[in-house]
Design a protein around this motif. Structure first.
Motif: not given
Length: 186
Positions: A80-85, A155-167
């Motif tokens: 996603d292109e959300g707020v990230g963690l 889980l790759d997530s950065r503020p302002g760059r969204g989150t990618v969960v890879t399974m």
């Protein structure tokens, strides 16, 4: 390089999750993935997609589910292109993502395992890896469920760059699997 790669793009709406399950499940079955693996992959992907809807933030308009299949297994990425963690968020810890029951998980590496435990202890909280799923708070079960279903979760997530969960999940292909026959014909 995978033998097959496909991408599903969804609007951020509740109806997208059962549609994803139907399309992904039918495609995996059509390529010859065994039913137990399909079940595990769909459960993990459902959790990841539900996390987008629940935690992605209001600015997330949509998300992607990218699936790759090859000789040894399946990889599903939910992005996603959300707020990230923010860095330091407990969800990003190795112990929250590794699977002790899977041989290729980070827990099989003692150096990473000890580091994850000490980081958890430094935060002052219990190691989520040691907590049974049923005792986790309801909103904290998604990663544990994903971890229980597949061999590896990142889980790759950065503020302002969204989150990618890879399974990732290893798959044993039957001899008559269409994907195996495609590979043999190439």
């Amino acid at each position: 390089m995978p033998d097959v790669k496909f991408c599903l793009v969804f609007q951020r709406e509740t109806l997208s999750v059962p549609v994803m399950r139907r399309v992904l499940g039918d495609t995996l079955r059509g390529l010859g993935v065994d039913e137990e693996s399909v079940y595990d992959i769909l459960l993990a992907a459902t959790e990841a997609c539900t996390n987008v809807l629940t935690h992605g933030g209001r600015k997330v308009r949509g998300y992607e589910v990218v699936t790759s299949l090859g000789a040894v297994g399946c990889q599903v990425e939910v992005a996603d292109e959300g707020v990230g963690l923010a860095p330091g968020n407990p969800a990003l810890s190795n112990s929250a993502l590794s699977n002790p029951d899977r041989p290729n998980s980070d827990r099989s590496n003692p150096a990473r395992s000890n580091s994850a435990r000490s980081n958890s202890a430094e935060r002052g909280g219990p190691d989520p890896q040691q907590t049974p799923i049923a005792q986790l708070p309801e909103s904290g079960r998604g990663l544990a469920v994903m971890r229980a279903c597949v061999d590896n979760v990142t889980l790759d997530s950065r503020p302002g760059r969204g989150t990618v969960v890879t399974m990732r999940k290893r798959i044993r292909w039957p001899d008559d699997a269409p994907l195996r026959q495609l590979r043999a014909a190439s």
